[in-house]
Design a protein around this motif. Structure first.
Motif, PDB file in Angstrom:
ATOM      1  N   LEU A 238      -5.625  -2.683  -6.638  1.00 10.21           N
ATOM      2  CA  LEU A 238      -3.995  -2.135  -6.310  1.00 10.21           C
ATOM      3  C   LEU A 238      -3.697  -2.275  -4.758  1.00 10.21           C
ATOM      4  CD1 LEU A 238      -2.002  -0.123  -8.710  1.00 10.21           C
ATOM      5  CD2 LEU A 238      -2.291  -2.678  -8.443  1.00 10.21           C
ATOM      6  N   LEU A 239      -4.785  -1.664  -3.341  1.00  8.68           N
ATOM      7  CA  LEU A 239      -4.573  -1.613  -3.054  1.00  8.68           C
ATOM      8  C   LEU A 239      -5.577  -3.150  -1.657  1.00  8.68           C
ATOM      9  CD1 LEU A 239      -4.127  -0.470   0.179  1.00  8.68           C
ATOM     10  CD2 LEU A 239      -6.728   0.828   0.425  1.00  8.68           C
TER      11      LEU A 239
ATOM     12  N   GLN B  28      -8.863   1.191 -10.151  1.00 11.90           N
ATOM     13  CA  GLN B  28      -7.131   0.965 -10.408  1.00 11.90           C
ATOM     14  C   GLN B  28      -6.430   1.141  -8.524  1.00 11.90           C
ATOM     15  OE1 GLN B  28      -4.770   3.014 -13.087  1.00 11.90           O
ATOM     16  NE2 GLN B  28      -3.500   0.395 -13.451  1.00 11.90           N
ATOM     17  N   GLN B  29      -6.389   1.957  -8.255  1.00 12.85           N
ATOM     18  CA  GLN B  29      -5.807   2.599  -6.507  1.00 12.85           C
ATOM     19  C   GLN B  29      -6.099   1.528  -6.310  1.00 12.85           C
ATOM     20  OE1 GLN B  29      -2.855   4.436  -6.418  1.00 12.85           O
ATOM     21  NE2 GLN B  29      -3.213   4.859  -8.617  1.00 12.85           N
ATOM     22  N   LEU B  30      -7.690   1.193  -6.320  1.00 13.77           N
ATOM     23  CA  LEU B  30      -8.668   0.439  -5.073  1.00 13.77           C
ATOM     24  C   LEU B  30      -7.885  -1.263  -5.317  1.00 13.77           C
ATOM     25  CD1 LEU B  30     -11.612   2.243  -4.698  1.00 13.77           C
ATOM     26  CD2 LEU B  30     -10.335   1.791  -3.238  1.00 13.77           C
TER      27      LEU B  30
ATOM     28  N   MET C  81       1.033  -0.806   0.233  1.00 15.60           N
ATOM     29  CA  MET C  81       0.357  -0.033   0.011  1.00 15.60           C
ATOM     30  C   MET C  81       0.970   0.820   0.224  1.00 15.60           C
ATOM     31  SD  MET C  81      -1.232   0.015   3.828  1.00 15.60           S
ATOM     32  CE  MET C  81      -2.024  -1.855   3.955  1.00 15.60           C
TER      33      MET C  81
ATOM     34  N   ARG D 210      -1.587   7.118  -1.637  1.00 12.61           N
ATOM     35  CA  ARG D 210      -2.641   7.679  -3.001  1.00 12.61           C
ATOM     36  C   ARG D 210      -3.008   6.966  -2.527  1.00 12.61           C
ATOM     37  NH1 ARG D 210      -3.321  10.858  -6.875  1.00 12.61           N
ATOM     38  NH2 ARG D 210      -4.999  10.289  -8.514  1.00 12.61           N
ATOM     39  N   GLN D 211      -3.448   5.396  -2.288  1.00 12.95           N
ATOM     40  CA  GLN D 211      -3.739   4.506  -2.211  1.00 12.95           C
ATOM     41  C   GLN D 211      -4.867   4.767  -0.907  1.00 12.95           C
ATOM     42  OE1 GLN D 211      -1.685   1.330  -2.425  1.00 12.95           O
ATOM     43  NE2 GLN D 211      -0.722   1.048  -4.458  1.00 12.95           N
TER      44      GLN D 211
END
Length: 302
Positions: free
Chosen positions: A38-39, A34-36, A1, A4-5
């Motif tokens: 990746l997290l 996409q960020q969610l 993490m 930004r995430q």
């Protein structure tokens, strides 16, 4: 993490939809999704779930979003601390220099930076071969270094700020027969006993150039790196030597004469890593070194 995430997760908990988060952060909804994703890869339990057409936080997601507030607060404090450190006018600046450079520059620096609010100096001497100066930028903020005209340039890993292009003169004992001449040639000094530096150090290449120009091997009888010691040995009749014109201290028993027919100069530069001058205090000391070089040059021949 990453930060930004975590911020995306926090904003989702507060705003209630991916679209609203995207508008607030001025990106596309797909970038938020996409960020969610990746997290979520780094978390073993679900962070979000569907509530009708909306994407909302699970209990685990809400707990992490709450923790994200503390993370952002800590990062903001860290940034503020760095900003203060970078802008600090009186921070400590470490400076290293070769011996004769230190003797010439350090007194001027100390006098110029003695006012309240000036950077605090941590001064060091480093007697190294030319190749040894760039690695010193890992340890010190600023490194005063020297190299000969025809020596390899400094590597691109270090930023070099020129200070002096200093002539190298022949040092003779006062009263030496050659002291009556205004300019000396390689042939004039080739048959004299010589004092020079150790192998690998600047100045030696110019001594070798004198030997080549004279067409004979020089009689090197003493190996001394420290210029003030060289001056004492010359004054005592131990031989002749190359001596920097501006940064060597005048000695009552030594006479300097220019060397003709040979390119006899050395570059005195300040080396530093690019990131060091992000600090205001380092930039101040660097500017003072440049001003000090002007003072040294204006003194003329010792």
């Amino acid at each position: 993490m990453d930060e930004r995430q975590l911020r995306v997760l926090r904003e989702l908990g507060e705003l209630g939809s991916v679209t609203a988060v995207a508008e607030a952060m001025r990106v596309t909804p797909s970038a938020i999704s996409q960020q969610l994703r990746l997290l979520q890869r780094s978390i073993p339990v679900p962070l979000t779930e569907r509530a009708g057409r909306r994407l909302v936080l699970t209990a685990a997601g809400q707990a992490l979003a709450d923790a994200a507030i503390g993370v952002e607060t800590a990062l903001a404090r860290a940034r503020h601390t760095i900003d203060e450190y970078v802008a600090e006018p009186d921070g400590t600046v470490s400076v290293a220099a070769f011996h004769s450079g230190a003797a010439a520059f350090y007194p001027l620096l100390l006098r110029r930076l003695d006012a309240p609010g000036s950077p605090r100096l941590a001064l060091h001497d480093e007697d190294v071969a030319q190749a040894g100066f760039p690695p010193l930028t890992r340890t010190y903020d600023l490194v005063v270094a020297h190299r000969l005209d025809h020596a390899p340039p400094w590597p691109r890993t270090a930023v070099a700020t020129p200070l002096l292009r200093e002539p190298l003169d022949i040092a003779l004992p006062v009263g030496h027969p050659l002291a009556t001449r205004s300019v000396l040639t390689a042939q004039d000094v080739a048959d004299q006993p010589w004092i020079t530096v150790h192998d690998g150090f600047p100045l030696l290449a110019t001594v070798e150039a004198v030997s080549a120009a004279a067409g004979r091997r020089l009689d090197i009888v003493h190996r001394v790196n420290e210029i003030s010691v060289v001056a004492e040995v010359v004054a005592a009749g131990g031989g002749v030597a190359l001596m920097p014109r501006w940064t060597s201290r005048p000695h009552p028993g030594v006479t300097l004469r220019p060397l003709g027919g040979i390119e006899a100069h050395r570059h005195v530069d300040v080396l530093h890593r690019p990131e060091r001058t992000a600090r205001r205090a380092v930039r101040t000391v660097l500017c003072e070194l440049v001003e000090a070089a002007e003072t040294i040059r204006s003194r003329g021949p010792a």
